[in-house]
Design an enzyme around this catalytic site. Structure first.
Site, PDB file in Angstrom:
ATOM      1  N   PRO A  21     -53.733 -40.183  83.382  1.00 48.45           N
ATOM      2  CA  PRO A  21     -55.107 -40.642  83.604  1.00 48.45           C
ATOM      3  C   PRO A  21     -56.077 -39.536  83.194  1.00 48.45           C
ATOM      4  O   PRO A  21     -55.932 -38.388  83.614  1.00 48.45           O
ATOM      5  CB  PRO A  21     -55.150 -40.887  85.117  1.00 48.45           C
ATOM      6  CG  PRO A  21     -54.087 -40.004  85.685  1.00 48.45           C
ATOM      7  CD  PRO A  21     -53.032 -39.876  84.637  1.00 48.45           C
ATOM      8  N   GLN A  75     -55.605 -45.279  88.973  1.00 51.94           N
ATOM      9  CA  GLN A  75     -55.701 -44.004  89.689  1.00 51.94           C
ATOM     10  C   GLN A  75     -56.991 -43.969  90.508  1.00 51.94           C
ATOM     11  O   GLN A  75     -58.084 -44.116  89.968  1.00 51.94           O
ATOM     12  CB  GLN A  75     -55.655 -42.788  88.772  1.00 51.94           C
ATOM     13  CG  GLN A  75     -55.495 -41.525  89.639  1.00 51.94           C
ATOM     14  CD  GLN A  75     -55.618 -40.213  88.897  1.00 51.94           C
ATOM     15  OE1 GLN A  75     -56.661 -39.909  88.347  1.00 51.94           O
ATOM     16  NE2 GLN A  75     -54.559 -39.418  88.923  1.00 51.94           N
ATOM     17  N   CYS A 105     -57.784 -33.409  90.696  1.00 53.83           N
ATOM     18  CA  CYS A 105     -59.036 -33.213  89.974  1.00 53.83           C
ATOM     19  C   CYS A 105     -59.710 -31.915  90.416  1.00 53.83           C
ATOM     20  O   CYS A 105     -59.963 -31.714  91.609  1.00 53.83           O
ATOM     21  CB  CYS A 105     -59.975 -34.391  90.205  1.00 53.83           C
ATOM     22  SG  CYS A 105     -61.560 -34.211  89.336  1.00 53.83           S
ATOM     23  N   LYS A 144     -50.735 -37.722  92.027  1.00 55.29           N
ATOM     24  CA  LYS A 144     -50.707 -36.660  91.024  1.00 55.29           C
ATOM     25  C   LYS A 144     -51.301 -35.411  91.644  1.00 55.29           C
ATOM     26  O   LYS A 144     -52.437 -35.427  92.123  1.00 55.29           O
ATOM     27  CB  LYS A 144     -51.491 -37.059  89.769  1.00 55.29           C
ATOM     28  CG  LYS A 144     -51.435 -36.035  88.644  1.00 55.29           C
ATOM     29  CD  LYS A 144     -52.115 -36.590  87.383  1.00 55.29           C
ATOM     30  CE  LYS A 144     -51.924 -35.639  86.207  1.00 55.29           C
ATOM     31  NZ  LYS A 144     -52.724 -34.407  86.320  1.00 55.29           N
ATOM     32  N   HIS A 174     -48.676 -31.244  88.068  1.00 58.54           N
ATOM     33  CA  HIS A 174     -49.278 -30.426  87.018  1.00 58.54           C
ATOM     34  C   HIS A 174     -49.038 -28.966  87.385  1.00 58.54           C
ATOM     35  O   HIS A 174     -49.428 -28.526  88.466  1.00 58.54           O
ATOM     36  CB  HIS A 174     -50.781 -30.721  86.925  1.00 58.54           C
ATOM     37  CG  HIS A 174     -51.470 -29.997  85.804  1.00 58.54           C
ATOM     38  ND1 HIS A 174     -52.711 -30.373  85.340  1.00 58.54           N
ATOM     39  CD2 HIS A 174     -51.112 -28.936  85.045  1.00 58.54           C
ATOM     40  CE1 HIS A 174     -53.073 -29.565  84.354  1.00 58.54           C
ATOM     41  NE2 HIS A 174     -52.114 -28.688  84.172  1.00 58.54           N
ATOM     42  N   GLY A 206     -48.331 -30.994  81.982  1.00 61.75           N
ATOM     43  CA  GLY A 206     -48.908 -29.705  81.623  1.00 61.75           C
ATOM     44  C   GLY A 206     -48.325 -29.121  80.358  1.00 61.75           C
ATOM     45  O   GLY A 206     -47.110 -28.898  80.273  1.00 61.75           O
ATOM     46  N   ASP A 207     -49.171 -28.914  79.340  1.00 55.48           N
ATOM     47  CA  ASP A 207     -48.787 -28.268  78.089  1.00 55.48           C
ATOM     48  C   ASP A 207     -47.755 -29.055  77.282  1.00 55.48           C
ATOM     49  O   ASP A 207     -46.916 -28.471  76.595  1.00 55.48           O
ATOM     50  CB  ASP A 207     -48.255 -26.848  78.342  1.00 55.48           C
ATOM     51  CG  ASP A 207     -49.322 -25.903  78.869  1.00 55.48           C
ATOM     52  OD1 ASP A 207     -50.509 -26.291  78.866  1.00 55.48           O
ATOM     53  OD2 ASP A 207     -48.980 -24.787  79.304  1.00 55.48           O
ATOM     54  N   ALA A 229     -51.034 -35.717  78.487  1.00 52.51           N
ATOM     55  CA  ALA A 229     -52.494 -35.778  78.601  1.00 52.51           C
ATOM     56  C   ALA A 229     -53.134 -35.357  77.283  1.00 52.51           C
ATOM     57  O   ALA A 229     -53.285 -36.160  76.364  1.00 52.51           O
ATOM     58  CB  ALA A 229     -52.959 -34.909  79.763  1.00 52.51           C
ATOM     59  N   ARG A 230     -53.497 -34.077  77.175  1.00 52.93           N
ATOM     60  CA  ARG A 230     -54.204 -33.611  75.980  1.00 52.93           C
ATOM     61  C   ARG A 230     -53.399 -33.799  74.695  1.00 52.93           C
ATOM     62  O   ARG A 230     -53.967 -33.938  73.614  1.00 52.93           O
ATOM     63  CB  ARG A 230     -54.602 -32.140  76.159  1.00 52.93           C
ATOM     64  CG  ARG A 230     -55.729 -31.949  77.178  1.00 52.93           C
ATOM     65  CD  ARG A 230     -56.076 -30.478  77.354  1.00 52.93           C
ATOM     66  NE  ARG A 230     -54.984 -29.748  77.995  1.00 52.93           N
ATOM     67  CZ  ARG A 230     -54.904 -28.418  78.064  1.00 52.93           C
ATOM     68  NH1 ARG A 230     -55.837 -27.679  77.491  1.00 52.93           N
ATOM     69  NH2 ARG A 230     -53.900 -27.839  78.690  1.00 52.93           N
TER      70      ARG A 230
END
Length: 323
Positions: A21, A75, A105, A144, A174, A206-207, A229-230
């Protein structure tokens, strides 16, 4: 023969790779593109429990599911058990597969309200919120989290156990703290520690910037799933790549510049259909930067796109990149 992945409650995932999300990013258009490229589960942008409580129209817009075939999780964020119980009841009959609570967040305005990462410091409240959601959701409730709040803090195992005790069906971890935001490197060992400590499925985050990263996270941590994610920004193909490598197949050919531009045009068309041309022209700008990164003329395209206000002009600009 293709492998089988894992289950969240009674929800069977076709692969371990899911779309994270992302506020302002994972709208119906982004979710659709990633689903078609192999994401086995997708999540909405972060939705306010209080927004549902007060009947906010914008909040309900975030809950729109484009294709009912997509496995979608809503979410939510919030810290009031009564409000979150109400939200769970309100969403009980929607077509989403599960509810996910945001406990990660890092944004100050969210944390100051005691929500998001702030719940990492109040496990008693966190358990109350999750238990209230589980009671009324009628479907799996997950969460999360981040590895901790303060920069050098690691409370992930404690938090994950608290979630499991409260009835959560899975936890995504994360490997950064709240105070890190997205700085430095994610600590994947934390994900492995949580996996060893709880009996519910653990999704690492993460990463993960490539299919190789996704498979490596599975191998190194033993986690059940990987939340991307990214790595999916401007690159929905990452799910196709991860699935192929996970199945032991050859890595798919890297998309050409033409394929990237055509995907960008498809992405723009989806946003136009969903939100109208005026909104789409503004919202696609950030995505353009991700899709054209590394291409010749990328800086010019981004600068020009930021000045364009008409959908037809933007389409002409992007088609001009096709070779």
């Amino acid at each position: 023969m293709p492998k089988t992945a894992f289950k969240i409650g009674d929800i069977a995932l076709k692969t371990p790779f899911v779309l994270a999300p992302l506020a302002g990013i994972t709208d119906t258009s982004m979710r659709s593109l990633c689903w078609k490229q192999g994401a086995s589960f997708v999540y909405t942008e972060m939705v306010s429990g209080k927004g549902l409580w007060y009947g906010d129209k914008k909040t309900n817009q975030l809950l729109k599911i484009g294709d009912p075939e997509e496995m979608t999780g809503f979410q939510l964020f919030g810290s009031d058990p009564e409000v979150m119980a109400f939200a769970a009841k309100e969403l009980r009959d929607r077509s989403n597969a599960l509810l996910d609570l945001n406990v990660g967040c890092p944004v100050p305005k969210v944390v100051k309200n005691g929500e998001g990462s702030a719940l990492l410091k109040k496990l008693d409240v966190l358990q109350e919120v999750v238990a209230a959601m589980v009671k009324y959701a009628g479907k799996p409730v997950t969460a999360k989290i981040r590895m901790g709040f303060a920069r050098n803090e690691n409370t992930a195992v404690e938090t994950a156990k608290a979630l499991e005790d409260a009835g959560a069906s899975a936890v995504a971890v994360h490997g950064r703290t709240r105070e890190q935001y997205y700085e430095g490197s994610a600590d994947w060992k934390v994900i492995a520690d949580v996996k060893h400590a709880v009996g519910i499925p653990v999704i690492g985050n993460g990463d993960v910037m490539s299919g190789e990263d996704a498979v490596r996270m599975l191998d190194e941590t033993g986690c059940d799933g990987v939340m991307i994610a990214r790595g999916a920004l401007g690159n929905p193909w990452i799910f196709r790549e991860a699935e192929a490598l996970w199945n032991g197949d050859m890595k798919p050919v890297t998309p050409s510049d033409n394929e990237k531009i055509n995907m960008l045009l498809d992405h723009f068309a989806l946003i136009c259909a969903d939100k109208g041309d005026n909104v789409a022209v503004r919202e696609i700008r950030k995505h353009i930067g991700w899709y054209v990164k590394g291409m010749r003329g990328a800086s010019y395209v981004k600068r020009t796109a930021n000045k364009i206000t008409q959908a037809s002009e933007l389409i002409e600009l992007l088609r001009g990149l096709l070779k």
